[in-house]
Design an enzyme around this catalytic site. Sequence first.
Site, PDB file in Angstrom:
ATOM      1  CG  HIS A  61      45.361  -0.537  73.487  1.00 56.20           C
ATOM      2  ND1 HIS A  61      44.856  -1.348  72.491  1.00 56.20           N
ATOM      3  CD2 HIS A  61      44.287   0.058  74.067  1.00 56.20           C
ATOM      4  CE1 HIS A  61      43.521  -1.244  72.473  1.00 56.20           C
ATOM      5  NE2 HIS A  61      43.169  -0.396  73.419  1.00 56.20           N
ATOM      6  CG  ASP A  69      46.696  -2.427  69.724  1.00 51.49           C
ATOM      7  OD1 ASP A  69      45.634  -2.238  69.084  1.00 51.49           O
ATOM      8  OD2 ASP A  69      46.724  -2.560  70.960  1.00 51.49           O
ATOM      9  CB  SER A 103      44.479  -5.005  73.750  1.00 51.61           C
ATOM     10  OG  SER A 103      43.525  -4.255  73.020  1.00 51.61           O
ATOM     11  CD  GLN A 118      43.670  -1.665  88.069  1.00 52.33           C
ATOM     12  OE1 GLN A 118      43.001  -0.646  88.140  1.00 52.33           O
ATOM     13  NE2 GLN A 118      43.593  -2.505  87.044  1.00 52.33           N
ATOM     14  CD1 TRP A 153      42.130  -8.813  77.975  1.00 52.89           C
ATOM     15  CD2 TRP A 153      40.279  -9.371  79.103  1.00 52.89           C
ATOM     16  NE1 TRP A 153      42.153 -10.174  78.186  1.00 52.89           N
ATOM     17  CE2 TRP A 153      41.028 -10.542  78.875  1.00 52.89           C
ATOM     18  CE3 TRP A 153      39.057  -9.465  79.797  1.00 52.89           C
ATOM     19  CZ2 TRP A 153      40.613 -11.795  79.311  1.00 52.89           C
ATOM     20  CZ3 TRP A 153      38.641 -10.727  80.233  1.00 52.89           C
ATOM     21  CH2 TRP A 153      39.424 -11.870  79.989  1.00 52.89           C
ATOM     22  CG  ASN A 154      45.290  -4.233  80.290  1.00 51.67           C
ATOM     23  OD1 ASN A 154      45.784  -5.293  79.940  1.00 51.67           O
ATOM     24  ND2 ASN A 154      45.493  -3.112  79.631  1.00 51.67           N
ATOM     25  CD  GLU A 178      46.348  -4.989  85.665  1.00 50.53           C
ATOM     26  OE1 GLU A 178      47.145  -4.575  84.791  1.00 50.53           O
ATOM     27  OE2 GLU A 178      45.736  -4.224  86.452  1.00 50.53           O
ATOM     28  CG  ASP A 213      36.887  -4.923  75.670  1.00 52.98           C
ATOM     29  OD1 ASP A 213      36.779  -3.702  75.877  1.00 52.98           O
ATOM     30  OD2 ASP A 213      37.800  -5.613  76.161  1.00 52.98           O
ATOM     31  CD  GLN A 214      35.099  -0.721  79.266  1.00 49.59           C
ATOM     32  OE1 GLN A 214      34.174  -0.103  79.802  1.00 49.59           O
ATOM     33  NE2 GLN A 214      36.209  -0.104  78.854  1.00 49.59           N
TER      34      GLN A 214
END
Length: 486
Positions: free
Chosen positions: A29, A134, A157, A359, A377-378, A382, A398-399
Amino acid sequence: MDIDHHLKEQEPHKAAVEVVLVPLPAQGHLNPLIHLSRLISERGIPVHMVGSATHNRQAKNRLHGWDLSIISNVHFHDFPLPSFPTPPADPDASNKWPIHLLPTFEATINFREPLAQLLHSLSLTAKRVAVVHDSLMNFAAEEASSIPNGESYCFNSCSAIFTLFYQWESLGKPSNPYIESLNISSIKSIDQLSQDIVPDGFLKFILQQKEQSQFDAGKIYNTCRPIEGKFIDILGQQPFLEENKKQWAFGPLNPVAFHSNSMGRESSRHKCLEWLDAQPNSSVLYVSFGTMTSVSDKQIEEIAFGLEKCQQRFLWVLRDADRGDIYSNQDQVRRIELPEGYEERVKGVGMIVRDWAPQLGILAHPSTGGFLSHCGWNSCIESISMGVPIATWPMHSDQPSNALLVTEVLKIGVVVREWAHRGGVTSSTTIASPIRKLMASEEGKNMKKRAEKLGAAVRQAVSEGGTSTAELHAFLGHISRPQDIL
């Protein structure tokens, strides 16, 4: 009117707008909002990022892809935070929600008073104070509403696909022609995800945030049209977006083009990037499960053997989940052990990294050909930004929806661990097979081509004239509009 020109006109008298960013103190976040600070400040608007000294330090230390020191109008405010528990994650927990971070999140209520003071101070010198918070820091919206020239915007996010179906389910899944126009198999797959039960403490915290969302003037999504255009469109319709509110999607909020030796304020390259230099193009599987998840010793062993069995080069970032304060109790951080003799056996083919790894640099490296990911999500955006296909292993929240987006909607990845099997240990054989498909099959090559094409579209979206850039300009134009429109 040009935003920069409009701001210059206002500067001699009173700043047109100042932006305050209020992130949740967790890496996934903090990261997008510190990147957002650059995008806003580069366009001449002062930015204030608030948090504890510990979490501001964390955000700056782990910044990758640009140099914070060259930006003059991003201001960090260290708010006092009383002592709070920082327990480690439980690697053997069947429910992977990061319950160990809840004390950290709950402690942020202590930000209310210093945030109110900052907003009041800024309101005296700016025509408008725009607070971007957020979605789990909604008290900031109420504080923004307490000043006469304040507005607040909720930053999501999570992915648009998760947000859409989460809201749809919370509304009782009413008949909706926009949702019904989507691929029906995707809807059925979403319905079958049956998210883990949210731990009671977490559920209470989430519901408390929801009660204060009424103060927001709009929503911001860290995504873009090439990735989630149809889901963004539906979220812009009622009942998902309330009347008189606005939304913008100007992600991904990460650099999409930079040299692999770019390490923010670091001058030397990470050793893993040097190792990647020696590997053939698109030959390495990058393995990482993010900063919030702790994996059991037994599952680590099966992953290790699975990587060995698949006979592919790999770079494995093997770290335990972050604590609420990553700088405290460092002598108590769990060192994850691998099978005896394992690192010697895979030497030259695999590399194990036990510290923080860059990363973005890894995903951008030409030797990286795939990403075994928890589908945070990041990590997803990416990887997509860099044109790297994903092997999915969702852990919580959310994965599972993100994994579905990758494999069933975008078709740029393979399933490694089925969500339905999350309660058990995934065997090395089950792990090795989809990795070989991704990295060493004709089908995998086609996924790679689709990922590269999508990555190019995402990079175009954030370039000059792209859809995300246009959305960002629209948002900045909105918050910079003349005061009498309020």
